[in-house]
Design a protein around this motif. Sequence first.
Motif, PDB file in Angstrom:
ATOM      1  N   THR A  73      15.250  -1.270   5.885  1.00 37.60           N
ATOM      2  CA  THR A  73      14.055  -2.111   5.733  1.00 37.60           C
ATOM      3  C   THR A  73      13.137  -1.534   4.652  1.00 37.60           C
ATOM      4  OG1 THR A  73      12.819  -0.984   7.509  1.00 37.60           O
ATOM      5  CG2 THR A  73      14.137  -2.920   8.132  1.00 37.60           C
ATOM      6  N   ALA A  74      13.104  -0.214   4.532  1.00 37.40           N
ATOM      7  CA  ALA A  74      12.264   0.400   3.498  1.00 37.40           C
ATOM      8  C   ALA A  74      12.782   0.055   2.105  1.00 37.40           C
ATOM      9  CB  ALA A  74      12.212   1.913   3.686  1.00 37.40           C
ATOM     10  N   ALA A  75      14.094   0.009   1.933  1.00 31.68           N
ATOM     11  CA  ALA A  75      14.665  -0.381   0.639  1.00 31.68           C
ATOM     12  C   ALA A  75      14.222  -1.798   0.291  1.00 31.68           C
ATOM     13  CB  ALA A  75      16.191  -0.278   0.673  1.00 31.68           C
ATOM     14  N   TRP A  76      14.179  -2.657   1.288  1.00 29.95           N
ATOM     15  CA  TRP A  76      13.714  -4.037   1.125  1.00 29.95           C
ATOM     16  C   TRP A  76      12.239  -4.043   0.715  1.00 29.95           C
ATOM     17  CZ3 TRP A  76      16.564  -8.459   1.521  1.00 29.95           C
ATOM     18  CH2 TRP A  76      15.895  -9.655   1.700  1.00 29.95           C
ATOM     19  N   ASP A  77      11.422  -3.217   1.415  1.00 30.07           N
ATOM     20  CA  ASP A  77       9.988  -3.120   1.110  1.00 30.07           C
ATOM     21  C   ASP A  77       9.775  -2.664  -0.332  1.00 30.07           C
ATOM     22  OD1 ASP A  77       9.323  -3.742   3.783  1.00 30.07           O
ATOM     23  OD2 ASP A  77       9.277  -1.636   4.376  1.00 30.07           O
ATOM     24  N   VAL A  78      10.475  -1.596  -0.711  1.00 30.14           N
ATOM     25  CA  VAL A  78      10.331  -1.027  -2.053  1.00 30.14           C
ATOM     26  C   VAL A  78      10.693  -2.066  -3.112  1.00 30.14           C
ATOM     27  CG1 VAL A  78      11.284   0.687  -3.668  1.00 30.14           C
ATOM     28  CG2 VAL A  78      10.659   1.373  -1.336  1.00 30.14           C
ATOM     29  N   SER A  79      11.798  -2.739  -2.905  1.00 29.62           N
ATOM     30  CA  SER A  79      12.263  -3.732  -3.862  1.00 29.62           C
ATOM     31  C   SER A  79      11.282  -4.902  -3.975  1.00 29.62           C
ATOM     32  CB  SER A  79      13.647  -4.214  -3.426  1.00 29.62           C
ATOM     33  OG  SER A  79      14.043  -5.290  -4.218  1.00 29.62           O
ATOM     34  N   ALA A  80      10.777  -5.379  -2.842  1.00 29.76           N
ATOM     35  CA  ALA A  80       9.829  -6.507  -2.857  1.00 29.76           C
ATOM     36  C   ALA A  80       8.572  -6.135  -3.638  1.00 29.76           C
ATOM     37  CB  ALA A  80       9.469  -6.924  -1.427  1.00 29.76           C
TER      38      ALA A  80
ATOM     39  N   ARG B 284       0.837  -1.208   0.000  1.00 31.68           N
ATOM     40  CA  ARG B 284       0.000   0.000   0.000  1.00 31.68           C
ATOM     41  C   ARG B 284       0.870   1.256   0.000  1.00 31.68           C
ATOM     42  NH1 ARG B 284      -5.381  -0.164   1.305  1.00 31.68           N
ATOM     43  NH2 ARG B 284      -6.246  -2.237   1.626  1.00 31.68           N
ATOM     44  N   THR B 285       1.879   1.281   0.844  1.00 36.03           N
ATOM     45  CA  THR B 285       2.734   2.466   0.968  1.00 36.03           C
ATOM     46  C   THR B 285       3.526   2.710  -0.301  1.00 36.03           C
ATOM     47  OG1 THR B 285       2.919   2.075   3.348  1.00 36.03           O
ATOM     48  CG2 THR B 285       4.554   3.528   2.359  1.00 36.03           C
ATOM     49  N   VAL B 286       4.188   1.678  -0.795  1.00 34.45           N
ATOM     50  CA  VAL B 286       5.049   1.828  -1.972  1.00 34.45           C
ATOM     51  C   VAL B 286       4.222   2.217  -3.202  1.00 34.45           C
ATOM     52  CG1 VAL B 286       6.572   0.586  -3.559  1.00 34.45           C
ATOM     53  CG2 VAL B 286       6.843   0.310  -1.083  1.00 34.45           C
TER      54      VAL B 286
ATOM     55  N   PHE C 160      -5.107  -2.448  -4.956  1.00 30.58           N
ATOM     56  CA  PHE C 160      -3.826  -1.782  -5.198  1.00 30.58           C
ATOM     57  C   PHE C 160      -3.916  -0.830  -6.390  1.00 30.58           C
ATOM     58  CE2 PHE C 160      -1.992  -5.663  -3.012  1.00 30.58           C
ATOM     59  CZ  PHE C 160      -1.837  -5.002  -1.802  1.00 30.58           C
ATOM     60  N   ALA C 161      -4.740  -1.168  -7.363  1.00 29.30           N
ATOM     61  CA  ALA C 161      -4.943  -0.280  -8.512  1.00 29.30           C
ATOM     62  C   ALA C 161      -5.521   1.050  -8.044  1.00 29.30           C
ATOM     63  CB  ALA C 161      -5.875  -0.935  -9.529  1.00 29.30           C
ATOM     64  N   LEU C 162      -6.499   0.997  -7.141  1.00 29.02           N
ATOM     65  CA  LEU C 162      -7.117   2.222  -6.629  1.00 29.02           C
ATOM     66  C   LEU C 162      -6.115   3.063  -5.846  1.00 29.02           C
ATOM     67  CD1 LEU C 162     -10.588   0.794  -5.549  1.00 29.02           C
ATOM     68  CD2 LEU C 162     -10.082   2.264  -7.510  1.00 29.02           C
ATOM     69  N   ILE C 163      -5.233   2.412  -5.105  1.00 35.16           N
ATOM     70  CA  ILE C 163      -4.189   3.125  -4.358  1.00 35.16           C
ATOM     71  C   ILE C 163      -3.251   3.827  -5.339  1.00 35.16           C
ATOM     72  CG2 ILE C 163      -2.130   2.776  -2.919  1.00 35.16           C
ATOM     73  CD1 ILE C 163      -3.787   0.502  -1.530  1.00 35.16           C
ATOM     74  N   LEU C 164      -2.875   3.138  -6.402  1.00 35.60           N
ATOM     75  CA  LEU C 164      -1.983   3.711  -7.417  1.00 35.60           C
ATOM     76  C   LEU C 164      -2.644   4.915  -8.097  1.00 35.60           C
ATOM     77  CD1 LEU C 164       0.838   2.908  -8.828  1.00 35.60           C
ATOM     78  CD2 LEU C 164      -0.617   2.158 -10.696  1.00 35.60           C
ATOM     79  N   LEU C 165      -3.944   4.821  -8.324  1.00 39.45           N
ATOM     80  CA  LEU C 165      -4.659   5.879  -9.041  1.00 39.45           C
ATOM     81  C   LEU C 165      -5.047   7.056  -8.144  1.00 39.45           C
ATOM     82  CD1 LEU C 165      -6.898   3.620 -11.297  1.00 39.45           C
ATOM     83  CD2 LEU C 165      -4.916   4.982 -12.006  1.00 39.45           C
ATOM     84  N   ASN C 166      -4.994   6.872  -6.820  1.00 38.46           N
ATOM     85  CA  ASN C 166      -5.304   7.945  -5.857  1.00 38.46           C
ATOM     86  C   ASN C 166      -4.124   8.097  -4.925  1.00 38.46           C
ATOM     87  OD1 ASN C 166      -8.256   8.481  -6.462  1.00 38.46           O
ATOM     88  ND2 ASN C 166      -8.213   6.266  -6.208  1.00 38.46           N
ATOM     89  N   PRO C 167      -3.003   8.557  -5.459  1.00 33.46           N
ATOM     90  CA  PRO C 167      -1.742   8.477  -4.726  1.00 33.46           C
ATOM     91  C   PRO C 167      -1.579   9.554  -3.659  1.00 33.46           C
ATOM     92  CG  PRO C 167      -1.398   9.587  -6.804  1.00 33.46           C
ATOM     93  CD  PRO C 167      -2.827   9.120  -6.804  1.00 33.46           C
ATOM     94  N   LEU C 168      -0.569   9.333  -2.837  1.00 30.76           N
ATOM     95  CA  LEU C 168      -0.074  10.389  -1.962  1.00 30.76           C
ATOM     96  C   LEU C 168       0.506  11.455  -2.884  1.00 30.76           C
ATOM     97  CD1 LEU C 168       1.879   8.052   0.471  1.00 30.76           C
ATOM     98  CD2 LEU C 168      -0.216   9.287   1.023  1.00 30.76           C
ATOM     99  N   GLN C 169       0.322  12.697  -2.568  1.00 34.70           N
ATOM    100  CA  GLN C 169       0.837  13.749  -3.449  1.00 34.70           C
ATOM    101  C   GLN C 169       2.339  13.946  -3.246  1.00 34.70           C
ATOM    102  OE1 GLN C 169      -1.001  15.151  -5.988  1.00 34.70           O
ATOM    103  NE2 GLN C 169      -2.319  13.501  -5.268  1.00 34.70           N
ATOM    104  N   ALA C 170       3.049  14.070  -4.330  1.00 36.17           N
ATOM    105  CA  ALA C 170       4.480  14.373  -4.270  1.00 36.17           C
ATOM    106  C   ALA C 170       4.678  15.732  -4.940  1.00 36.17           C
ATOM    107  CB  ALA C 170       5.286  13.300  -4.993  1.00 36.17           C
TER     108      ALA C 170
END
Length: 131
Positions: free
Chosen positions: A89-96, A29-31, A55-65
């Motif tokens: 650990t976040a690098a691990w999360d992102v990669s996974a 969800r976070t990534v 997950f598609a909905l999360i991708l389409l309604n993202p956190l703003q950058a």
Amino acid sequence: MAMRWEAFLGQVQERGRYATPQEAERAARTVLALLGAHLVGEVRAELAARLPETFALILLNPLQAAEPLSPERFVRATAAWIDGASERTAAWDVSAVLSVAAEAAGEGLIRRILLQLPPGYDLLFGHPERL
């Protein structure tokens, strides 16, 4: 065709070596929320179409950058959103998460996704030097 929820989460859990599906889901969800802020137009819509609906909905309604994050800052931002995470650990999360998303997307779409991102994301997606 969209990847099924159980298959996507199962692969993330396996790659991230998470103890529970809930941990894998939190990382996904976070990534994906952060990734969604970096993608626009058809590329984001096409990736969303290949992910499980939640997950598609999360991708389409993202956190703003405010700006595109470098890969290092993307990892740092992920760590900030996950309780108790370190940059390691976040690098691990992102990669996974991104390596499973890359498989769902397929080679052609990943190439187009990487064109929208700052240099260096190929490593996060597990696709070094494939451009």
